[in-house]
Design an enzyme around this catalytic site. Sequence first.
Site, short mmCIF file in Angstrom:
data_model
loop_
_atom_site.label_atom_id
_atom_site.label_comp_id
_atom_site.label_asym_id
_atom_site.label_seq_id
_atom_site.Cartn_x
_atom_site.Cartn_y
_atom_site.Cartn_z
N HIS A 1 0.25 2.42 13.38
CA HIS A 1 0.51 3.82 13.72
C HIS A 1 0.59 3.99 15.24
O HIS A 1 1.48 4.66 15.76
CB HIS A 1 -0.62 4.73 13.23
N LYS B 1 -4.70 13.44 -2.86
CA LYS B 1 -5.10 12.13 -2.33
C LYS B 1 -6.59 12.09 -2.07
O LYS B 1 -7.14 13.03 -1.47
CB LYS B 1 -4.37 11.87 -1.00
N ARG C 1 8.12 -0.37 7.45
CA ARG C 1 7.56 -1.72 7.50
C ARG C 1 8.38 -2.71 6.70
O ARG C 1 8.43 -3.89 7.02
CB ARG C 1 6.13 -1.71 6.96
N SER D 1 -2.75 1.39 6.05
CA SER D 1 -4.05 2.04 5.88
C SER D 1 -4.63 1.74 4.50
O SER D 1 -5.84 1.56 4.36
CB SER D 1 -3.93 3.55 6.05
#
Length: 155
Positions: free
Chosen positions: A18, A42, A91, A129
Amino acid sequence: MKKIAVFPGSFDPITKGHLDIIERAVPIFDELIIGIGINTEKKNLFPLAQRKAWIEQVTSNFNNVKVADYQGLTVDFCKSVDAKYIIRGLRNAGDFEFERSIAQMNADLANNIETIFMVARPELSHIASTLVRDVIRNGGDVKAFLPKGIMVDIR
Ligand code: ADP
């Protein structure tokens, strides 16, 4: 007109990946707002205040970076802060497939807001994460994945 971008995410916790995107986006915009999206569905590992404090700590050397949190649609948050750009990191192909749909949906919702993708550095592209949280939950050392100075209590 000021070029304002939002970098939205959960940042649970902020990682070196990040931070790299933040550092690369900073010179492109007049203002970069790190938007911590509050998603009630979440289950976060770290409380909002902690995630926010860590982001503030690692971006304190940039005077054009702000940290905020928001609920609801990212495009609505962008409108509320006058941002015309959304930054997302890519990514891998999985990220691309997922992010493409979100970006297209956001373009339908707000056609004056542009999503800009930044490709992850190869040496950071495995850092997520989600994986960091798994390692933490299982008592592993995550120091290598987090920005300098971020200490997580892994008890
Ligand atoms: P979200 O829950 O919205 O996916 P994250 O906090 O997981 O939020 O990620 C926020 C943004 O940061 C996403 O665009 C994600 O692709 C990007 N990102 C996460 N890790 C990396 C990394 N290692 N390199 C580049 N971008 C990353």
